[in-house]
Structures are given as C-alpha cells and as structure tokens.
Scaffold this motif. Structure first.
Motif, short mmCIF file in Angstrom:
data_model
loop_
_atom_site.label_atom_id
_atom_site.label_comp_id
_atom_site.label_asym_id
_atom_site.label_seq_id
_atom_site.Cartn_x
_atom_site.Cartn_y
_atom_site.Cartn_z
N ILE A 181 10.35 62.41 -36.57
CA ILE A 181 10.47 60.98 -36.34
C ILE A 181 11.41 60.78 -35.16
O ILE A 181 12.55 61.25 -35.20
CB ILE A 181 11.02 60.25 -37.58
CG1 ILE A 181 10.08 60.47 -38.75
CG2 ILE A 181 11.21 58.78 -37.30
CD1 ILE A 181 10.64 59.98 -40.06
N PRO A 182 10.94 60.11 -34.11
CA PRO A 182 11.84 59.88 -32.97
C PRO A 182 12.99 58.96 -33.36
O PRO A 182 12.81 58.00 -34.11
CB PRO A 182 10.95 59.22 -31.92
CG PRO A 182 9.72 58.78 -32.62
CD PRO A 182 9.62 59.54 -33.90
N VAL A 183 14.17 59.29 -32.88
CA VAL A 183 15.36 58.51 -33.20
C VAL A 183 16.01 58.08 -31.89
O VAL A 183 16.23 58.90 -31.00
CB VAL A 183 16.36 59.35 -34.03
CG1 VAL A 183 17.63 58.59 -34.30
CG2 VAL A 183 15.72 59.82 -35.31
N THR A 184 16.35 56.81 -31.81
CA THR A 184 17.04 56.31 -30.62
C THR A 184 18.49 56.76 -30.65
O THR A 184 19.03 57.14 -31.70
CB THR A 184 16.99 54.78 -30.55
OG1 THR A 184 17.74 54.24 -31.66
CG2 THR A 184 15.57 54.25 -30.57
N TRP A 185 19.13 56.71 -29.49
CA TRP A 185 20.54 57.08 -29.40
C TRP A 185 21.39 56.20 -30.32
O TRP A 185 22.30 56.67 -31.00
CB TRP A 185 21.03 57.01 -27.97
CG TRP A 185 22.52 57.16 -27.89
CD1 TRP A 185 23.41 56.21 -27.55
CD2 TRP A 185 23.29 58.31 -28.22
NE1 TRP A 185 24.71 56.69 -27.63
CE2 TRP A 185 24.65 58.00 -28.04
CE3 TRP A 185 22.97 59.60 -28.64
CZ2 TRP A 185 25.67 58.89 -28.26
CZ3 TRP A 185 24.00 60.50 -28.87
CH2 TRP A 185 25.32 60.15 -28.67
N GLU A 186 21.09 54.91 -30.36
CA GLU A 186 21.88 53.98 -31.18
C GLU A 186 21.77 54.32 -32.67
O GLU A 186 22.76 54.27 -33.40
CB GLU A 186 21.46 52.53 -30.92
CG GLU A 186 21.90 52.03 -29.56
CD GLU A 186 23.40 52.16 -29.33
OE1 GLU A 186 24.20 51.84 -30.23
OE2 GLU A 186 23.78 52.61 -28.23
N LYS A 187 20.57 54.66 -33.14
CA LYS A 187 20.41 55.04 -34.55
C LYS A 187 21.16 56.34 -34.85
O LYS A 187 21.79 56.48 -35.90
CB LYS A 187 18.93 55.20 -34.91
CG LYS A 187 18.20 53.91 -35.08
CD LYS A 187 16.80 54.16 -35.58
CE LYS A 187 16.06 52.85 -35.80
NZ LYS A 187 14.70 53.08 -36.32
N TYR A 188 21.09 57.29 -33.93
CA TYR A 188 21.80 58.55 -34.11
C TYR A 188 23.31 58.32 -34.17
O TYR A 188 24.00 58.83 -35.05
CB TYR A 188 21.46 59.50 -32.95
CG TYR A 188 22.22 60.79 -32.98
CD1 TYR A 188 21.87 61.81 -33.87
CD2 TYR A 188 23.30 61.01 -32.14
CE1 TYR A 188 22.57 63.00 -33.91
CE2 TYR A 188 24.01 62.19 -32.16
CZ TYR A 188 23.64 63.18 -33.05
OH TYR A 188 24.34 64.36 -33.08
N LYS A 189 23.81 57.51 -33.24
CA LYS A 189 25.23 57.21 -33.19
C LYS A 189 25.69 56.49 -34.46
O LYS A 189 26.74 56.81 -35.03
CB LYS A 189 25.52 56.34 -31.96
CG LYS A 189 26.96 56.03 -31.74
CD LYS A 189 27.13 55.22 -30.45
CE LYS A 189 28.54 54.76 -30.29
NZ LYS A 189 28.70 53.95 -29.09
N THR A 190 24.88 55.55 -34.95
CA THR A 190 25.20 54.83 -36.18
C THR A 190 25.27 55.78 -37.37
O THR A 190 26.18 55.70 -38.19
CB THR A 190 24.15 53.73 -36.44
OG1 THR A 190 24.14 52.84 -35.33
CG2 THR A 190 24.45 52.97 -37.71
N ALA A 191 24.33 56.71 -37.44
CA ALA A 191 24.32 57.69 -38.54
C ALA A 191 25.56 58.59 -38.47
O ALA A 191 26.17 58.88 -39.50
CB ALA A 191 23.06 58.52 -38.50
N LYS A 192 25.93 59.03 -37.27
CA LYS A 192 27.12 59.87 -37.13
C LYS A 192 28.38 59.12 -37.53
O LYS A 192 29.27 59.67 -38.19
CB LYS A 192 27.26 60.35 -35.68
CG LYS A 192 26.21 61.33 -35.22
CD LYS A 192 26.41 62.70 -35.76
CE LYS A 192 27.45 63.42 -34.96
NZ LYS A 192 27.60 64.82 -35.31
N LEU A 193 28.48 57.83 -37.18
CA LEU A 193 29.65 57.04 -37.54
C LEU A 193 29.70 56.77 -39.05
O LEU A 193 30.78 56.78 -39.65
CB LEU A 193 29.67 55.73 -36.76
CG LEU A 193 30.02 55.88 -35.28
CD1 LEU A 193 29.79 54.57 -34.55
CD2 LEU A 193 31.44 56.37 -35.08
#
Length: 81
Positions: free
Chosen positions: A5-17
């Motif tokens: 599933i492609p993930v945008t940078w913003e979604k990735y950053k939100t998950a990491k935070l």
C-alpha cells in the motif's frame, strides 16, 4: 501473496510520531491486545504495567539515536517529554 500500500510522507511521519508518543501502546494496538496483560518484546523483556514508562523511554532513546536521514528534509523532529 503480499499486497503493498503506497504511503505518503505525511502518513509515514504521523505514524512515526504516534509510535514515539507511546511505543508500548502502539505495539499493543498493533497486536490487538486489550487491557493490561503482560507481553514480551523480541529481546525477552516482559512489558507490564509497572515498567511501561521505562520501556517507553528506552524506545524513545533508540528512536532519537538512529534518527539520521540521508535527506535532511526528511528529518522527523521528535518532541521532548
């Protein structure tokens, strides 16, 4: 068969935070655990209600230590607790 599933940078950053905010809670949620049941980490550490704060701090320290992206515009700035 694996599906990506492609993930945008913003979604990735939100998950990491979110993971940084509460690593133990994130792991419990990912495993479908509810309540205060104890569980083991990969290194054999038992996570219980008495050591959750310590484990969270250990994960946060590791995340900060290895937060070294090649692209500086991809640096995730973790908040202080």
């Amino acid at each position: 068969m694996e599906i990506s599933i492609p993930v945008t940078w913003e979604k990735y950053k939100t998950a990491k935070l979110k993971f940084y905010e509460s690593p133990v809670g994130f792991i419990k949620n990912a495993n479908g655990r509810t309540g205060n049941s104890d569980f083991f980490l990969n290194d054999g550490t038992v996570v219980s209600t008495t050591n959750t704060r310590e484990i969270n701090e250990r994960f946060r320290t590791i995340l900060k230590k290895f937060n070294n992206p090649i692209e500086l515009d991809r640096l995730i700035v973790y908040p202080r607790f």
